[in-house]
Design a protein around this motif. Structure first.
Motif, mmCIF file in Angstrom:
data_model
loop_
_atom_site.group_PDB
_atom_site.id
_atom_site.type_symbol
_atom_site.label_atom_id
_atom_site.label_comp_id
_atom_site.label_asym_id
_atom_site.label_seq_id
_atom_site.Cartn_x
_atom_site.Cartn_y
_atom_site.Cartn_z
ATOM 1 N N GLN A 25 -30.377 25.300 2.739
ATOM 2 C CA GLN A 25 -31.032 26.350 1.969
ATOM 3 C C GLN A 25 -30.338 27.703 2.046
ATOM 4 O O GLN A 25 -30.519 28.534 1.159
ATOM 5 C CB GLN A 25 -32.491 26.493 2.412
ATOM 6 N N ASP A 26 -29.587 27.946 3.109
ATOM 7 C CA ASP A 26 -28.915 29.243 3.253
ATOM 8 C C ASP A 26 -27.538 29.038 3.895
ATOM 9 O O ASP A 26 -27.296 29.453 5.032
ATOM 10 C CB ASP A 26 -29.772 30.195 4.087
ATOM 11 N N PRO A 27 -26.624 28.393 3.171
ATOM 12 C CA PRO A 27 -25.310 28.089 3.744
ATOM 13 C C PRO A 27 -24.522 29.340 4.150
ATOM 14 O O PRO A 27 -23.744 29.286 5.097
ATOM 15 C CB PRO A 27 -24.589 27.298 2.653
ATOM 16 N N ASP A 28 -24.744 30.454 3.470
ATOM 17 C CA ASP A 28 -24.041 31.683 3.847
ATOM 18 C C ASP A 28 -24.481 32.156 5.233
ATOM 19 O O ASP A 28 -23.659 32.578 6.048
ATOM 20 C CB ASP A 28 -24.272 32.793 2.825
ATOM 21 N N LYS A 29 -25.773 32.097 5.496
ATOM 22 C CA LYS A 29 -26.277 32.489 6.817
ATOM 23 C C LYS A 29 -25.743 31.533 7.880
ATOM 24 O O LYS A 29 -25.332 31.951 8.959
ATOM 25 C CB LYS A 29 -27.806 32.499 6.833
ATOM 26 N N PHE A 30 -25.732 30.241 7.571
ATOM 27 C CA PHE A 30 -25.181 29.258 8.501
ATOM 28 C C PHE A 30 -23.728 29.595 8.822
ATOM 29 O O PHE A 30 -23.324 29.597 9.990
ATOM 30 C CB PHE A 30 -25.297 27.848 7.905
ATOM 31 N N ASP A 31 -22.947 29.905 7.787
ATOM 32 C CA ASP A 31 -21.539 30.269 7.989
ATOM 33 C C ASP A 31 -21.399 31.518 8.860
ATOM 34 O O ASP A 31 -20.512 31.589 9.710
ATOM 35 C CB ASP A 31 -20.837 30.497 6.653
ATOM 36 N N ARG A 32 -22.278 32.502 8.644
ATOM 37 C CA ARG A 32 -22.220 33.719 9.465
ATOM 38 C C ARG A 32 -22.549 33.416 10.926
ATOM 39 O O ARG A 32 -21.917 33.964 11.833
ATOM 40 C CB ARG A 32 -23.173 34.780 8.910
ATOM 41 N N ILE A 33 -23.504 32.529 11.157
ATOM 42 C CA ILE A 33 -23.848 32.156 12.532
ATOM 43 C C ILE A 33 -22.652 31.485 13.204
ATOM 44 O O ILE A 33 -22.302 31.812 14.340
ATOM 45 C CB ILE A 33 -25.090 31.236 12.556
ATOM 46 N N ILE A 34 -22.028 30.566 12.499
ATOM 47 C CA ILE A 34 -20.849 29.880 13.052
ATOM 48 C C ILE A 34 -19.738 30.885 13.345
ATOM 49 O O ILE A 34 -19.128 30.860 14.419
ATOM 50 C CB ILE A 34 -20.349 28.793 12.078
ATOM 51 N N LYS A 35 -19.455 31.781 12.404
ATOM 52 C CA LYS A 35 -18.392 32.768 12.612
ATOM 53 C C LYS A 35 -18.702 33.677 13.791
ATOM 54 O O LYS A 35 -17.805 34.028 14.560
ATOM 55 C CB LYS A 35 -18.171 33.590 11.341
ATOM 56 N N CYS A 36 -19.958 34.079 13.942
ATOM 57 C CA CYS A 36 -20.347 34.923 15.085
ATOM 58 C C CYS A 36 -20.074 34.216 16.408
ATOM 59 O O CYS A 36 -19.645 34.835 17.375
ATOM 60 C CB CYS A 36 -21.831 35.251 15.020
ATOM 61 N N GLN A 37 -20.351 32.930 16.439
ATOM 62 C CA GLN A 37 -20.145 32.178 17.671
ATOM 63 C C GLN A 37 -18.677 31.812 17.885
ATOM 64 O O GLN A 37 -18.216 31.737 19.012
ATOM 65 C CB GLN A 37 -21.011 30.921 17.667
ATOM 66 N N ARG A 38 -17.975 31.602 16.801
ATOM 67 C CA ARG A 38 -16.568 31.231 16.902
ATOM 68 C C ARG A 38 -15.703 32.430 17.282
ATOM 69 O O ARG A 38 -14.739 32.305 18.030
ATOM 70 C CB ARG A 38 -16.105 30.647 15.568
ATOM 71 N N TYR A 39 -16.054 33.598 16.753
ATOM 72 C CA TYR A 39 -15.270 34.818 16.989
ATOM 73 C C TYR A 39 -16.188 35.932 17.478
ATOM 74 O O TYR A 39 -16.416 36.906 16.763
ATOM 75 C CB TYR A 39 -14.563 35.249 15.703
ATOM 76 N N PRO A 40 -16.717 35.838 18.683
ATOM 77 C CA PRO A 40 -17.718 36.812 19.144
ATOM 78 C C PRO A 40 -17.183 38.232 19.313
ATOM 79 O O PRO A 40 -17.960 39.182 19.281
ATOM 80 C CB PRO A 40 -18.173 36.242 20.484
ATOM 81 N N ASP A 41 -15.894 38.415 19.465
ATOM 82 C CA ASP A 41 -15.328 39.752 19.675
ATOM 83 C C ASP A 41 -15.037 40.491 18.380
ATOM 84 O O ASP A 41 -14.727 41.670 18.394
ATOM 85 C CB ASP A 41 -14.060 39.667 20.520
ATOM 86 N N ARG A 42 -15.122 39.791 17.247
ATOM 87 C CA ARG A 42 -14.878 40.421 15.957
ATOM 88 C C ARG A 42 -16.152 41.110 15.478
ATOM 89 O O ARG A 42 -17.246 40.571 15.643
ATOM 90 C CB ARG A 42 -14.468 39.392 14.911
ATOM 91 N N PRO A 43 -16.008 42.255 14.855
ATOM 92 C CA PRO A 43 -17.204 42.885 14.277
ATOM 93 C C PRO A 43 -17.774 41.971 13.178
ATOM 94 O O PRO A 43 -17.025 41.450 12.363
ATOM 95 C CB PRO A 43 -16.698 44.187 13.697
ATOM 96 N N GLN A 44 -19.056 41.797 13.189
ATOM 97 C CA GLN A 44 -19.711 40.944 12.205
ATOM 98 C C GLN A 44 -20.736 41.755 11.440
ATOM 99 O O GLN A 44 -21.344 42.666 11.982
ATOM 100 C CB GLN A 44 -20.442 39.775 12.908
#
Length: 94
Positions: free
Chosen positions: A71-90
């Protein structure tokens, strides 16, 4: 014995899973659907761990991830990116 692979030592859990996934894909060589086969193996292990350690509500948690992905693939992608790259500004997940 000294470990010279400091990059892997510094990887976060999701980065380590990504690396292992790449190894599984490589294991399947030129096989058809090698990415799906590797993902299926990881999913089997994950589902077993959810069932074993997630208590009586394990299925609800799995369903929440599936609904979010559907239902919200963009939010899912943001969650994955936050966890994959925690030091990058999100930008905000919400």
């Amino acid at each position: 014995m000294e470990n010279n692979d400091t990059k892997d030592d510094q990887a976060n859990p999701l980065q380590k899973v990504d690396h292992f996934y790449a190894e599984l894909v490589a294991h399947y060589g030129d096989a058809d659907d090698r990415e799906v086969r590797a993902a299926a193996k990881l999913l089997l292990v994950a589902l077993e761990a959810f069932r074993r350690h997630g208590g009586p509500g394990w299925r609800r948690l799995v369903d929440e991830y599936l609904v979010l992905l559907d239902q919200d693939p963009d939010k899912f992608d943001r969650i994955i990116k936050c966890q994959r790259y925690p030091d990058r500004p999100q930008r905000s997940m919400y």
